[in-house]
Design a protein around this motif. Structure first.
Motif, PDB file in Angstrom:
ATOM      1  N   THR A 200       0.850  -1.190   0.000  1.00  0.00           N
ATOM      2  CA  THR A 200       0.000   0.000   0.000  1.00  0.00           C
ATOM      3  C   THR A 200       0.885   1.238   0.000  1.00  0.00           C
ATOM      4  OG1 THR A 200      -1.746  -1.162   1.191  1.00  0.00           O
ATOM      5  CG2 THR A 200      -1.807   1.243   1.245  1.00  0.00           C
TER       6      THR A 200
ATOM      7  N   SER B 136       0.633   5.711  -0.778  1.00  0.00           N
ATOM      8  CA  SER B 136      -0.032   6.956  -1.183  1.00  0.00           C
ATOM      9  C   SER B 136       0.998   8.072  -1.168  1.00  0.00           C
ATOM     10  CB  SER B 136      -1.179   7.301  -0.225  1.00  0.00           C
ATOM     11  OG  SER B 136      -2.172   6.304  -0.238  1.00  0.00           O
ATOM     12  N   TRP B 137       0.786   9.080  -2.010  1.00  0.00           N
ATOM     13  CA  TRP B 137       1.662  10.236  -2.007  1.00  0.00           C
ATOM     14  C   TRP B 137       1.378  11.110  -0.789  1.00  0.00           C
ATOM     15  CZ3 TRP B 137       5.719   9.680  -4.747  1.00  0.00           C
ATOM     16  CH2 TRP B 137       5.681   9.020  -5.976  1.00  0.00           C
ATOM     17  N   ALA B 138       2.253  12.067  -0.539  1.00  0.00           N
ATOM     18  CA  ALA B 138       2.151  12.890   0.667  1.00  0.00           C
ATOM     19  C   ALA B 138       0.829  13.654   0.737  1.00  0.00           C
ATOM     20  CB  ALA B 138       3.335  13.868   0.733  1.00  0.00           C
ATOM     21  N   ASP B 139       0.256  13.984  -0.444  1.00  0.00           N
ATOM     22  CA  ASP B 139      -1.008  14.723  -0.439  1.00  0.00           C
ATOM     23  C   ASP B 139      -2.221  13.813  -0.274  1.00  0.00           C
ATOM     24  OD1 ASP B 139      -1.104  13.431  -2.853  1.00  0.00           O
ATOM     25  OD2 ASP B 139      -1.329  15.228  -4.080  1.00  0.00           O
ATOM     26  N   GLY B 140      -1.959  12.510  -0.046  1.00  0.00           N
ATOM     27  CA  GLY B 140      -3.043  11.562   0.164  1.00  0.00           C
ATOM     28  C   GLY B 140      -3.500  10.820  -1.080  1.00  0.00           C
ATOM     29  N   THR B 141      -2.938  11.149  -2.242  1.00  0.00           N
ATOM     30  CA  THR B 141      -3.330  10.467  -3.477  1.00  0.00           C
ATOM     31  C   THR B 141      -2.897   9.009  -3.432  1.00  0.00           C
ATOM     32  OG1 THR B 141      -3.045  12.523  -4.715  1.00  0.00           O
ATOM     33  CG2 THR B 141      -3.144  10.477  -5.993  1.00  0.00           C
ATOM     34  N   PRO B 142      -3.847   8.063  -3.501  1.00  0.00           N
ATOM     35  CA  PRO B 142      -3.473   6.646  -3.418  1.00  0.00           C
ATOM     36  C   PRO B 142      -2.882   6.145  -4.727  1.00  0.00           C
ATOM     37  CG  PRO B 142      -5.842   6.859  -3.735  1.00  0.00           C
ATOM     38  CD  PRO B 142      -5.306   8.260  -3.615  1.00  0.00           C
TER      39      PRO B 142
ATOM     40  N   ASP C 109      -3.141  -0.151  -3.167  1.00  0.00           N
ATOM     41  CA  ASP C 109      -3.873  -0.526  -1.955  1.00  0.00           C
ATOM     42  C   ASP C 109      -3.986  -2.045  -1.915  1.00  0.00           C
ATOM     43  OD1 ASP C 109      -5.391  -0.675   0.307  1.00  0.00           O
ATOM     44  OD2 ASP C 109      -7.212   0.153  -0.575  1.00  0.00           O
TER      45      ASP C 109
ATOM     46  N   GLY D 258       3.271   2.329   2.846  1.00  0.00           N
ATOM     47  CA  GLY D 258       2.502   2.557   4.062  1.00  0.00           C
ATOM     48  C   GLY D 258       2.157   1.259   4.775  1.00  0.00           C
TER      49      GLY D 258
END
Length: 525
Positions: free
Chosen positions: A10, A12-18, A21, A56
């Motif tokens: 899993t 995601s980028w720092a801005d939350g873009t997955p 997963d 993650g």
């Protein structure tokens, strides 16, 4: 040969873009081609495997010794070849030992690498990097004396010298001429460990043993090479389209039957009401008959509604199997040139790299510029630009270094087209897959494929519109659907083209009927 195993990965980028997963797959052994559309996460996956990025959740099991050829090597000008190869310290220790001035620390530095110079020179030779007569001096060359293609090959040599168990390659044939590509194919083919290659090079992918498709956050493995993969996908898509046609027919049929059912029920309702109004039967009998009719009508209606819903679900499932991969849509401006119209004339111009060239372009000519790596094709394009063509022109550089890295994609394009409205700029960027907030990402954060798309948008929205396009390896980093759209757009371009490319199929499809080769003696038609 070791595998590369992914378990519940899993990220995601720092801005939350997955990106991933729960990704799970086993890649290898053997040579694996990793394919997928731009933005699917191919380069990100390689960076996760080598540890450049941290996941993650989940785990990655890979060989201890990994070789990784990046898409952007990030090498600094002024470095020597041996520094790029990471053997400069060992060479210095070797030379001190050979001169009799070696220390214990020098012997520790050398370890078992007494033949590192010979191995490095041999690898450079296998990949065609032997332009210096004195082979030992090859390791002292400065990076700025190498072309983009030679730099890629040098990066591969650096990884092979580390004797990796697995080799990860991110677009390894970018900027390579045909001779260099063939050498690279041979070297990769002879590598005995696991190879995981991200590439849009069909010939390289056809040399793979397995194709791993990264799509919608999942990996699917296909035995065989890229041609086998395309054949399987084509058959699946044909079956999916047939299933959609059948499902649509079933939906229409069920919809008609539902309408017919409503008509029949309405007729029964009117008949029952007529019987009630005329009181032809006892009231209790008619009431019971009405109740039974309502129950029967409800069951019949619900049965047909359920069948229609089922047909719609099956249609949706069939449509989900149809691939609708995002690809750029290129609208070239009205840039017509007329036959005989003078565009450019170079007369006996001496290039910094050595050759003296003459070149004349008239009308909507399509010229393919070829030549071996390092001969000076990029230098020639710059000379053409410096000669001030007689029509508006734009240059797409090989290194895509035309951005202000701190500005967003939108701001960079707006700077190139100051008289174009923000709405039109955002509309054009959307056709290059920069939709909504994607256009507000800083240029420094773009991947290789994204940088090319943004550069093409800058090129085509420039004010005034270009009538001469100078393109230096424009197909690098494009996924296959986007490459097809770019090819179609350039084929319809009514201005002049001067294109550096090592892809014969691309040059054929854009109609490059005039071919010139740059040699040490100049241009040869």
């Amino acid at each position: 040969m070791a595998n590369i195993s992914l378990s519940d990965l899993t990220f995601s980028w720092a801005d939350g873009t997955p990106v991933f997963d729960g990704l799970a797959a086993v890649l290898g052994p053997g040579h694996v081609g990793l394919v997928g559309s731009n933005g699917a996460g191919k380069s990100t996956l390689l960076r996760l495997i080598v540890g450049d990025l941290a996941s993650g959740r989940g785990s990655i099991t890979a060989p201890e010794r990994l070789g990784y050829l990046r898409q952007d090597l990030g090498l600094a000008a002024g470095q020597r070849v041996d520094q790029v190869l990471g053997i400069d310290g060992i060479r210095a220790a070797l030379h001190r030992v050979e001169s009799g001035a070696g220390t214990e620390a020098d012997f520790e530095t050398i370890g078992a690498a007494w033949d590192v110079e010979e191995r490095a020179i041999a690898l450079l030779g296998r990949l065609g990097l032997h332009y210096v007569a004195d082979s030992a001096r090859q390791l002292d060359r400065r990076l700025e004396t190498l072309s983009g293609g030679e730099t890629v090959l040098l990066g591969l040599v650096a990884e092979l010298l580390r004797e990796p168990e697995a080799l990860l390659l991110d677009e390894p044939t970018n900027n390579l001429d045909q001779v260099a590509r063939q050498r690279l194919y041979e070297v990769i083919g002879q590598f005995g460990g696991t190879v995981l290659t991200v590439s849009h090079d069909r010939e390289l992918l056809d040399r793979m043993h397995t194709i791993a498709e990264l799509r919608q956050g999942e990996i699917r493995l296909f035995g065989g090479n890229f041609t086998d993969y395309e054949r399987i996908i084509a058959a699946e898509q044909e079956a999916a389209r047939a299933a959609v046609r059948d499902a649509k027919g079933d939906v229409r049929r069920q919809a008609r039957e539902l309408v017919d059912t409503y008509v029949k029920l309405e007729r029964r309702k009117r008949y029952g009401q007529k019987m009630w109004d005329t009181k032809r039967e006892p009231k209790i009998v008619m009431g019971e008959r009405k109740r039974q009719a309502q129950v029967s009508a409800g069951k019949l209606r619900n049965n047909h509604i359920e069948k229609l819903d089922t047909a719609k679900d099956q249609l949706q499932q069939a449509q989900e199997l149809i691939r609708d991969d995002r690809a750029i849509r290129v609208d070239l401006p009205d840039t017509r040139l007329y036959p005989g119209q003078e565009v450019l004339e170079l007369e006996q111009v001496e290039l910094a790299c050595g050759p003296t060239v003459s070149l004349r372009i008239t009308g909507p000519e399509r010229i393919a510029l070829t030549g071996r790596n390092g001969i000076g094709k990029t230098t020639l394009l710059r000379a053409v630009a410096a000669a001030e063509p007689r029509v508006p022109w734009r240059l797409l550089p090989q290194r895509l270094d035309l951005f202000d890295e701190e500005l967003t994609v939108f701001q960079n394009v707006a700077a190139a087209a100051p008289h174009v409205t923000a709405e039109r700029i955002r509309g054009q960027l959307a056709r290059f897959l920069f939709r909504g907030t994607d256009a507000d990402v800083a240029a420094a954060a773009l991947s290789g494929g994204e940088r090319l798309r943004a550069a093409l948008a800058m090129l085509l929205l420039a004010d005034p519109a270009p009538k001469l396009l100078l393109l230096d390896e424009p197909t690098n980093n494009l996924d296959l659907p986007s490459l097809e759209h770019l090819t179609q757009a350039l084929a319809g371009f009514e201005g002049a083209l001067l294109v550096v490319s090592h892809d014969p199929r691309f040059l054929d499809e854009i109609g490059a009927t005039r071919r010139v080769e740059l040699t040490p003696e100049g241009l040869v038609e």
